[in-house]
Design a protein around this motif. Structure first.
Motif, PDB file in Angstrom:
ATOM      1  N   VAL A 171      -3.370   5.974 -18.839  1.00  0.00           N
ATOM      2  CA  VAL A 171      -3.285   7.293 -19.712  1.00  0.00           C
ATOM      3  C   VAL A 171      -4.409   8.157 -19.481  1.00  0.00           C
TER       4      VAL A 171
ATOM      5  N   GLU B 279       8.960   1.385 -24.842  1.00  0.00           N
ATOM      6  CA  GLU B 279       9.398   2.729 -24.490  1.00  0.00           C
ATOM      7  C   GLU B 279       9.093   3.694 -25.620  1.00  0.00           C
TER       8      GLU B 279
ATOM      9  N   SER C 286       5.233  -2.963 -16.755  1.00  0.00           N
ATOM     10  CA  SER C 286       4.465  -2.667 -17.840  1.00  0.00           C
ATOM     11  C   SER C 286       5.148  -3.038 -19.330  1.00  0.00           C
TER      12      SER C 286
ATOM     13  N   GLU D 221       2.265   4.371 -14.574  1.00  0.00           N
ATOM     14  CA  GLU D 221       2.513   3.048 -14.387  1.00  0.00           C
ATOM     15  C   GLU D 221       2.785   2.483 -13.064  1.00  0.00           C
TER      16      GLU D 221
ATOM     17  N   VAL E  50       0.628   9.704 -17.824  1.00  0.00           N
ATOM     18  CA  VAL E  50       0.998   8.382 -18.033  1.00  0.00           C
ATOM     19  C   VAL E  50       1.536   7.657 -16.880  1.00  0.00           C
TER      20      VAL E  50
ATOM     21  N   ILE F 112       4.243  -1.852 -21.959  1.00  0.00           N
ATOM     22  CA  ILE F 112       4.232  -0.811 -23.261  1.00  0.00           C
ATOM     23  C   ILE F 112       5.837  -0.391 -23.719  1.00  0.00           C
TER      24      ILE F 112
ATOM     25  N   ARG G  13       5.656   4.608 -25.039  1.00  0.00           N
ATOM     26  CA  ARG G  13       5.517   5.567 -23.627  1.00  0.00           C
ATOM     27  C   ARG G  13       5.839   7.030 -23.793  1.00  0.00           C
TER      28      ARG G  13
ATOM     29  N   VAL H  41      -3.763  -0.477 -22.476  1.00  0.00           N
ATOM     30  CA  VAL H  41      -3.552   0.575 -21.577  1.00  0.00           C
ATOM     31  C   VAL H  41      -5.037   0.907 -21.334  1.00  0.00           C
TER      32      VAL H  41
ATOM     33  N   ASP I 210      -1.246  -2.377 -18.477  1.00  0.00           N
ATOM     34  CA  ASP I 210      -0.015  -1.879 -18.431  1.00  0.00           C
ATOM     35  C   ASP I 210       0.168  -0.655 -17.887  1.00  0.00           C
ATOM     36  N   THR I 211      -0.572   0.257 -18.382  1.00  0.00           N
ATOM     37  CA  THR I 211      -0.307   1.631 -18.242  1.00  0.00           C
ATOM     38  C   THR I 211      -1.740   2.273 -18.391  1.00  0.00           C
TER      39      THR I 211
ATOM     40  N   ARG J 200      -2.307   1.238 -11.460  1.00  0.00           N
ATOM     41  CA  ARG J 200      -3.158   0.178 -12.551  1.00  0.00           C
ATOM     42  C   ARG J 200      -3.905  -0.677 -11.926  1.00  0.00           C
TER      43      ARG J 200
END
Lengths: 534, 534
Positions: free
Chosen positions: A106, A56, A52, A73, A71, A54, A59, A152, A103-104, A78
């Motif tokens: 949510v 830190e 990912s 990953e 959240v 994203i 995140r 995301v 990437d993530t 994904r």
């Protein structure tokens, strides 16, 4: 939590599988030529899932908003929200390599959290792909990065509440992530129905219906989803946006109509207020046959212009009728053909009518159909259609296994141009593919025109499976777009796939207005990059 | 060419005058108190008409586009297109001083000339007020200059052609300046009708209907004008804009719904494509009485939710019913009241139904009405209403002569909030005025709610005629706007008068989106300065 493996095919676990009977496969091979099976859905391990991107800090802020459990990953999560459900999307899961993996993931719990997630993404310049059922067939949920460092998927599945019901006004407020079957179930408790049953019903969400201007199979009785939407609540980078205080208004342009159909580019729909109706007491599905496409569509036109459409009104052209008969068996017998021929029908076009109550209208509609030479087949074909009404996408998985290229596309135009548009699109598809089976039906009729829904089957080209369909889709889209009276999409939306044709439909000024509206609600362009050409 | 003197009052030359019978005047005086007549419409010579501020070069370029006969700067021509038809507009013609008189009147011949006129105005930074029938009651055609050096009225009266008819698709293309009666006449030749009959019918234009999201008296049967519009063509400073290629579409947001209702701020509508219907074979207008406002509106709700509204459906509250009876005479006799009382009706609310064919629906509707305790008065009240259906604005001139403050205002909300909104607006008006007569009817009903249309009469305050109404209007608008479920206008549009309340309805984001759309189509802001708060 969604089982990401579902995303490798349409078929939900709960649904019956749709394996095709041998007889049908044999018939299909005769029709479209030798098939080269192979390329089953690849396991997750076959895909390269990059780490990912994203940052830190972002995140951590997302975790602060939605909690650490929401959240995600992991590769599986994904992959489970990667792309939609178009033929090309499904191919990409059989020929690994072309997936754009977010990437993530949510998962906010409510509209307030959606707003706060957007704020975090704006602060860190991260793209956001709103995600409901993930059923887009036009690339509407493809995780394009645009000019962002990361992207995301904002999965709305936790926004799954019926917020309120107003039986007097016949209104219900739903959170956007409520799936269609859940909405039906929640409303049925109160004696109401939404009446919105698109083929994506089993998976799709109310927020998605609003975002894409969906039209369901019962649109003739219940209207398009945009007709049902009385209010919307959106989270946008410029703040929350609520629209819809009355059944009708002249308070400037109808901005609700701008939010509906914005496909996640102007804001994330978090709630919809929809018109509801009492559950029907009686449903009656039945079939008729008319002689030839022109006469068949003309009968539907007369029904539409007399306010006598059945809630579900759907008429197939000769090729689609032939397939219906062939795949269902029984009806296709020589005896049936002889029966129809004796009644003057040599080019049978199947008409399905589904009535929700409305017996008086049915009586008057039947008079019109008789005058048009329609022959009743009774309830059997209607019930058969009803039983299989959501099977199309599942059958597609089985067809893909067999080595078939199978996809649908749709348009709409005014009645006087319908025949010409039909011929143009058919010709384009026949010219672009080798021995294709091109079927068409009208399933959404209006006083002034109707939709055309094409289903295309061809033997998949194992050497160029993507290019084969891309060329055919382009040919069909150009045939629609060059016909100045056809829309590039009646209910599948624009996403990525139709974006190249949008300018021809809404003009340079229209594109500039969309871009300006986007800049007002999403100044840094984090929302669903690339969709609608924005 | 328009006779500017018509602008000093509503009444067209062709229409019968609407002098009030002495009996009615006596009744009115008893109800609202002593009247102080005076202040008849002032002659043109009473107004100070400043010289036109259009630069010579701009004038020359306008003449080059439309010809010297179609650039008018005489005082009478300019006064003839000054402001609209609200009570305050009419007062300004009786108390000279407050008129905003445009610098020049330009009359283009066709859409191309409209585009070129805009180009000239942009080049010289001149404001442009699009002008159809001039019937705005919300300041929609007030010649505000904004930040411009001068302002022209762009009168569309020469765009008066029926461009084409497509009987199969039931579509007609009209130029924007066609007046409603002319549209009806032109369509009748082909056997069709538009079915759009607002009270402004005698003067208003199709372009104006589209620009303001008009709703006609027959909206229950034929829909709002925005429902009829299938396509629009606009001239904008950013170029021509055409929208609407199909009866329905999912090609992004419905931008047609953004152009419709834009009140001349985003572009000048030059053509509209509208859905048409066959002329009805039989029309039947009839009256009923129900007991009390709650029961009466509830009956209309049940009709609406069962798809059984008459094409014209209009129910009056007790005060409006009392006035109907009093002014029409005859029916108000003690005998009638006794007749109704014997049938349980002590608080009569008059319901008018107008049916265009649709006999089967009428039969079912009558069953619902009987169940609601409605008493039929037969056809007489229906025919009386039909006869006087466009008289309201003309009667207003007679009332103004008598010294009456008379105006209308309207809103809409969902059914469950209708009673509360009704009470709030009524209370606000009663509190703001001395001994007013406040009448209300529902004339536009939907599955989920309805409009409320208020007519207010009070003895005009000769010392502060403007302030008297401004305060009452403000009180009513605040009552609507603070009720989060009511729209500031159901069909009169925003113009200048409702602009202060728009933000509460569409939010900060909505206002930003409107401003952004405006900037995209009209970057220098020449179009209808100040309307919609833009």
């Amino acid at each position: 939590m969604v089982d990401h493996r579902l995303r490798s095919a349409w078929t939900p676990d709960s649904a019956e599988t749709a394996a095709l009977p041998t007889k049908a496969v044999r018939w299909l091979t005769r029709r479209i030529g030798r098939l080269s099976p192979g390329a089953p859905p690849a396991p997750d391990s076959a895909f390269v899932v990059p780490p990912s991107r994203i940052p830190e800090k972002a995140r951590a802020e997302l975790v602060e908003v939605v909690g650490t459990d929401h959240v995600l990953e992991e590769a599986g999560e994904r992959l489970g929200r990667t792309g939609g459900m178009s033929y090309l999307d499904l191919l990409r899961r059989r020929y690994p390599g072309g997936l754009l993996i977010p990437d993530t993931v949510v998962l906010p719990a409510d509209p307030e959290q959606v707003q706060r997630v957007l704020d975090v993404c704006v602060a860190h310049d991260i793209g956001v792909v709103p995600f409901g059922g993930g059923t887009s067939v036009v690339g509407g949920v493809t995780a394009l990065r645009g000019d962002k460092q990361a992207v995301v998927v904002l999965d709305l599945e936790r926004l799954n509440r019926l917020v309120s019901v107003d039986p007097t006004s016949r209104l219900a407020v739903f959170q956007a992530g409520v799936r269609a079957p859940d909405a039906q179930r929640l409303l049925a408790v109160h004696g109401f129905t939404l009446g919105h049953v698109p083929q994506s019903y089993e998976r799709a969400t109310l927020g998605g219906f609003a975002a894409t201007r969906s039209a369901g199979q019962a649109s003739s009785g219940y209207g398009r989803f945009e007709d049902m939407v009385q209010g919307v609540r959106l989270a946008t980078p410029s703040g929350e946006w609520r629209l819809g205080v009355a059944p009708a208004s002249a308070a400037g342009p109808n901005l609700r109509a701008l939010a509906v159909g914005s496909e996640g580019t102007l804001g994330v729909i978090t709630e919809v207020t929809v018109r509801i109706r009492p559950l029907p007491e009686r449903e009656r599905y039945e079939g008729f046959v008319l002689d030839g496409w022109e006469r068949a569509t003309d009968a539907v036109r007369v029904l539409a212009q007399n306010g006598l459409l059945a809630d579900i009104t759907r008429v197939s052209d000769e090729d689609e009728t032939e397939v219906s008969f062939a795949l269902k068996g029984g009806l296709a017998t020589t005896a049936v053909r002889r029966y129809l021929a004796a009644r003057g029908i040599t080019r049978p076009c199947l008409l399905i009518l589904g009535w929700h109550d409305r017996a008086p209208q049915r009586k008057r509609a039947l008079r019109i159909l008789r005058a048009a030479g329609a022959v009743s087949l009774g309830r059997a074909p209607g019930e058969a259609w009803r039983h299989g009404r959501f099977a199309g996408p599942r059958q597609r998985d089985a067809l893909l296994d067999l080595g078939v290229c199978v996809e649908t596309l749709e348009t709409a135009t005014h009645w006087s141009g319908l025949g010409e548009l039909y011929e143009k699109v058919r010709s384009a598809l026949h010219a672009a593919l080798d021995r294709p089976l091109v079927m068409c039906h009208v399933s959404h009729a209006y006083e002034t025109g109707a939709s055309l829904y094409f289903t295309v089957l061809a033997a998949r080209d194992p050497h160029d499976p993507f290019g084969q369909w891309e060329r055919a889709k382009q040919a069909a889209s150009e045939a629609i777009s060059e016909n100045t009276r056809g829309t590039i999409t009646h209910h599948h939306a624009v996403g990525l796939d139709h974006a190249p044709y949008l300018r021809a439909e809404i003009g340079d000024v229209g594109m500039a207005v969309l871009a300006a509206a986007k800049h007002a609600t999403d100044p840094t362009g984090v929302l669903n990059p690339g969709k609608l050409g924005l």
